[in-house]
Design a protein around this motif. Structure first.
Motif, PDB file in Angstrom:
ATOM      1  N   VAL A  79       0.855  -1.090   0.032  1.00  0.00           N
ATOM      2  CA  VAL A  79       0.166   0.124   0.017  1.00  0.00           C
ATOM      3  C   VAL A  79       0.902   1.239  -0.050  1.00  0.00           C
ATOM      4  O   VAL A  79       1.940   1.238   0.707  1.00  0.00           O
ATOM      5  N   SER A  80       0.541   2.281  -0.813  1.00  0.00           N
ATOM      6  CA  SER A  80       1.292   3.431  -0.903  1.00  0.00           C
ATOM      7  C   SER A  80       1.146   4.384   0.312  1.00  0.00           C
ATOM      8  O   SER A  80       0.064   4.820   0.789  1.00  0.00           O
ATOM      9  N   THR A  81       2.151   4.514   1.229  1.00  0.00           N
ATOM     10  CA  THR A  81       2.008   5.344   2.349  1.00  0.00           C
ATOM     11  C   THR A  81       2.917   6.704   2.174  1.00  0.00           C
ATOM     12  O   THR A  81       2.973   7.398   3.090  1.00  0.00           O
ATOM     13  N   THR A  82       3.522   6.848   1.076  1.00  0.00           N
ATOM     14  CA  THR A  82       4.235   8.169   0.972  1.00  0.00           C
ATOM     15  C   THR A  82       4.362   8.719  -0.564  1.00  0.00           C
ATOM     16  O   THR A  82       3.823   8.088  -1.409  1.00  0.00           O
ATOM     17  N   LEU A  83       4.697   9.912  -0.800  1.00  0.00           N
ATOM     18  CA  LEU A  83       4.973  10.619  -1.826  1.00  0.00           C
ATOM     19  C   LEU A  83       5.629   9.805  -2.808  1.00  0.00           C
ATOM     20  O   LEU A  83       6.724   8.869  -2.610  1.00  0.00           O
ATOM     21  N   HIS A  84       5.187   9.840  -4.279  1.00  0.00           N
ATOM     22  CA  HIS A  84       5.765   8.847  -5.154  1.00  0.00           C
ATOM     23  C   HIS A  84       7.433   8.923  -5.287  1.00  0.00           C
ATOM     24  O   HIS A  84       8.105   8.089  -5.423  1.00  0.00           O
ATOM     25  N   SER A  85       7.937  10.140  -4.896  1.00  0.00           N
ATOM     26  CA  SER A  85       9.170  10.375  -5.072  1.00  0.00           C
ATOM     27  C   SER A  85      10.205   9.887  -3.850  1.00  0.00           C
ATOM     28  O   SER A  85      11.318   9.703  -4.036  1.00  0.00           O
ATOM     29  N   ASN A  86       9.377   9.385  -2.814  1.00  0.00           N
ATOM     30  CA  ASN A  86       9.941   8.908  -1.527  1.00  0.00           C
ATOM     31  C   ASN A  86       9.697   7.443  -1.364  1.00  0.00           C
ATOM     32  O   ASN A  86      10.035   6.956  -0.241  1.00  0.00           O
ATOM     33  N   ILE A  87       9.452   6.701  -2.395  1.00  0.00           N
ATOM     34  CA  ILE A  87       9.117   5.362  -2.140  1.00  0.00           C
ATOM     35  C   ILE A  87      10.480   4.478  -2.176  1.00  0.00           C
ATOM     36  O   ILE A  87      11.245   4.872  -3.184  1.00  0.00           O
ATOM     37  N   PRO A  88      10.581   3.853  -1.267  1.00  0.00           N
ATOM     38  CA  PRO A  88      11.967   3.235  -1.052  1.00  0.00           C
ATOM     39  C   PRO A  88      12.129   1.677  -1.695  1.00  0.00           C
ATOM     40  O   PRO A  88      11.130   1.202  -2.140  1.00  0.00           O
ATOM     41  N   LEU A  89      13.242   1.180  -1.899  1.00  0.00           N
ATOM     42  CA  LEU A  89      13.389  -0.010  -2.281  1.00  0.00           C
ATOM     43  C   LEU A  89      12.983  -1.135  -1.269  1.00  0.00           C
ATOM     44  O   LEU A  89      12.931  -0.833   0.146  1.00  0.00           O
ATOM     45  N   ASP A 143      -3.355  15.440 -13.550  1.00  0.00           N
ATOM     46  CA  ASP A 143      -4.186  14.812 -12.694  1.00  0.00           C
ATOM     47  C   ASP A 143      -4.487  15.736 -11.457  1.00  0.00           C
ATOM     48  O   ASP A 143      -5.185  15.384 -10.361  1.00  0.00           O
ATOM     49  N   GLY A 144      -3.294  16.333 -10.877  1.00  0.00           N
ATOM     50  CA  GLY A 144      -3.323  17.225  -9.676  1.00  0.00           C
ATOM     51  C   GLY A 144      -2.047  18.130  -9.602  1.00  0.00           C
ATOM     52  O   GLY A 144      -1.267  18.070 -10.689  1.00  0.00           O
ATOM     53  N   ALA A 145      -2.041  18.899  -8.677  1.00  0.00           N
ATOM     54  CA  ALA A 145      -0.870  20.015  -8.387  1.00  0.00           C
ATOM     55  C   ALA A 145       0.431  19.485  -8.505  1.00  0.00           C
ATOM     56  O   ALA A 145       1.267  20.158  -9.355  1.00  0.00           O
ATOM     57  N   ASN A 146       0.684  18.438  -8.133  1.00  0.00           N
ATOM     58  CA  ASN A 146       2.179  17.914  -8.114  1.00  0.00           C
ATOM     59  C   ASN A 146       2.310  16.675  -9.282  1.00  0.00           C
ATOM     60  O   ASN A 146       3.249  15.841  -8.860  1.00  0.00           O
ATOM     61  N   THR A 147       1.613  16.816 -10.262  1.00  0.00           N
ATOM     62  CA  THR A 147       1.925  16.101 -11.282  1.00  0.00           C
ATOM     63  C   THR A 147       2.470  16.740 -12.541  1.00  0.00           C
ATOM     64  O   THR A 147       2.673  17.928 -12.613  1.00  0.00           O
ATOM     65  N   LEU A 204      -0.292  10.425 -11.793  1.00  0.00           N
ATOM     66  CA  LEU A 204      -1.035  10.454 -10.872  1.00  0.00           C
ATOM     67  C   LEU A 204      -0.991  11.168  -9.644  1.00  0.00           C
ATOM     68  O   LEU A 204       0.185  11.275  -8.994  1.00  0.00           O
ATOM     69  N   ASP A 205      -2.055  11.885  -9.354  1.00  0.00           N
ATOM     70  CA  ASP A 205      -1.930  12.694  -7.847  1.00  0.00           C
ATOM     71  C   ASP A 205      -1.475  11.927  -6.901  1.00  0.00           C
ATOM     72  O   ASP A 205      -2.078  10.850  -6.120  1.00  0.00           O
ATOM     73  N   ASN A 206      -0.391  12.383  -6.284  1.00  0.00           N
ATOM     74  CA  ASN A 206       0.254  11.675  -4.908  1.00  0.00           C
ATOM     75  C   ASN A 206      -1.048  11.613  -3.930  1.00  0.00           C
ATOM     76  O   ASN A 206      -0.850  10.416  -3.390  1.00  0.00           O
ATOM     77  N   GLN A 207      -1.685  12.565  -3.743  1.00  0.00           N
ATOM     78  CA  GLN A 207      -2.573  12.516  -2.506  1.00  0.00           C
ATOM     79  C   GLN A 207      -3.738  11.478  -2.741  1.00  0.00           C
ATOM     80  O   GLN A 207      -4.260  10.722  -1.946  1.00  0.00           O
ATOM     81  N   LYS A 208      -4.189  11.039  -4.143  1.00  0.00           N
ATOM     82  CA  LYS A 208      -5.035  10.043  -4.711  1.00  0.00           C
ATOM     83  C   LYS A 208      -4.529   8.634  -4.419  1.00  0.00           C
ATOM     84  O   LYS A 208      -5.283   7.721  -4.332  1.00  0.00           O
ATOM     85  N   CYS A 209      -3.133   8.611  -4.399  1.00  0.00           N
ATOM     86  CA  CYS A 209      -2.282   7.288  -4.538  1.00  0.00           C
ATOM     87  C   CYS A 209      -2.180   6.818  -3.017  1.00  0.00           C
ATOM     88  O   CYS A 209      -1.981   5.599  -3.060  1.00  0.00           O
ATOM     89  N   LEU A 210      -2.047   7.616  -2.040  1.00  0.00           N
ATOM     90  CA  LEU A 210      -1.842   7.207  -0.705  1.00  0.00           C
ATOM     91  C   LEU A 210      -2.888   6.195  -0.133  1.00  0.00           C
ATOM     92  O   LEU A 210      -4.101   6.474  -0.332  1.00  0.00           O
ATOM     93  N   GLY A 211      -2.681   5.377   0.598  1.00  0.00           N
ATOM     94  CA  GLY A 211      -3.328   4.123   1.014  1.00  0.00           C
ATOM     95  C   GLY A 211      -3.954   3.091   0.105  1.00  0.00           C
ATOM     96  O   GLY A 211      -4.509   2.361   0.164  1.00  0.00           O
ATOM     97  N   LYS A 212      -3.419   3.237  -1.351  1.00  0.00           N
ATOM     98  CA  LYS A 212      -3.802   2.414  -2.339  1.00  0.00           C
ATOM     99  C   LYS A 212      -3.104   1.366  -2.761  1.00  0.00           C
ATOM    100  O   LYS A 212      -1.582   1.289  -2.580  1.00  0.00           O
ATOM    101  N   THR A 213      -3.385   0.393  -3.200  1.00  0.00           N
ATOM    102  CA  THR A 213      -2.310  -1.046  -3.407  1.00  0.00           C
ATOM    103  C   THR A 213      -1.733  -0.741  -5.054  1.00  0.00           C
ATOM    104  O   THR A 213      -2.536   0.230  -5.746  1.00  0.00           O
ATOM    105  N   VAL A 214      -1.160  -1.526  -5.492  1.00  0.00           N
ATOM    106  CA  VAL A 214      -0.742  -1.350  -6.873  1.00  0.00           C
ATOM    107  C   VAL A 214      -1.743  -1.507  -7.713  1.00  0.00           C
ATOM    108  O   VAL A 214      -1.926  -1.015  -8.797  1.00  0.00           O
ATOM    109  N   GLU A 215      -2.617  -2.438  -7.184  1.00  0.00           N
ATOM    110  CA  GLU A 215      -3.900  -2.889  -8.136  1.00  0.00           C
ATOM    111  C   GLU A 215      -4.719  -1.692  -8.287  1.00  0.00           C
ATOM    112  O   GLU A 215      -5.311  -1.248  -9.352  1.00  0.00           O
ATOM    113  N   GLU A 216      -5.037  -1.222  -7.086  1.00  0.00           N
ATOM    114  CA  GLU A 216      -5.817   0.055  -7.147  1.00  0.00           C
ATOM    115  C   GLU A 216      -5.230   1.086  -7.896  1.00  0.00           C
ATOM    116  O   GLU A 216      -5.807   1.993  -8.482  1.00  0.00           O
TER     117      GLU A 216
END
Length: 189
Positions: A20-30, A117-121, A87-99
């Motif tokens: 599940v996405s818990t951070t901004l797209h730019s901060n996703i770790p390995l 899609d959003g301000a930070n896209t 995709l807007d980071n805020q819309k992605c938070l809490g979503k799985t890869v399938e979502e």
């Protein structure tokens, strides 16, 4: 102008793993597996580059870290070769890869290369512009062998441009054409 450029897709991230996405797209770790694979990639690499280029995103910096440590005398530069943030980071938070894939499918169906899609896209056309700018910036370099660490959609866009084709939303974001983690795309200019 460089003789050879190798562009490497980052190792497996926690998002690639399906978390599940818990951070901004730019901060996703390995993921732990991704970190181990990045270390193995660096260990196996036996050709010293003249320049290392890295996307500003965390997962590419983590992928490149063992490589940079191995070739500590090679200059490292951070360039805007990050993933296509459509995709807007805020819309992605809490979503799985399938979502998030369902959100991608809506974006593809819209088929609007200037849609934001959003301000930070960024728009698709802005990302394509970054790919063209990367190629032009490389043309001005004197290093002969360059290794860059980047992302799947950006690499697919580069490959499309370098093949003489026009990138489209559909051919870059198509669901069944993901570039595997740690794949290397080799080209010359």
């Amino acid at each position: 102008m460089p003789n050879e450029i190798w562009i490497v897709r980052h190792a497996q991230s926690v998002a690639n793993r399906g978390d599940v996405s818990t951070t901004l797209h730019s901060n996703i770790p390995l993921s732990p597996d991704g970190a181990n694979a990045a270390a193995a990639f660096a260990d196996a690499f036996d050709q010293r580059p003249d320049l290392i280029i890295v996307s500003p995103y965390l997962r590419t910096r983590q992928t490149a870290a063992p490589f940079i440590a191995k070739y500590s005398d090679v200059p490292v530069e951070i360039w805007p070769i990050q993933e296509f943030d459509y995709l807007d980071n805020q819309k992605c938070l809490g979503k799985t890869v399938e979502e998030r894939r369902a959100m991608r499918d809506v974006f593809i169906a819209r088929a609007d290369a200037d849609w934001r899609d959003g301000a930070n896209t960024e728009t698709f056309n802005e990302m394509v512009g970054r790919a063209h700018a990367f190629i032009e910036r490389l043309r001005g370099r004197d290093e002969q062998f360059i290794v860059a660490f980047s992302h799947g959609h950006f690499i697919r866009t580069l490959a499309t441009i370098l093949n003489g084709d026009t990138p489209t939303i559909e051919n870059i974001l198509q669901p069944n054409s993901e570039i595997p983690n740690l794949s290397v795309f080799k080209f010359s200019l």
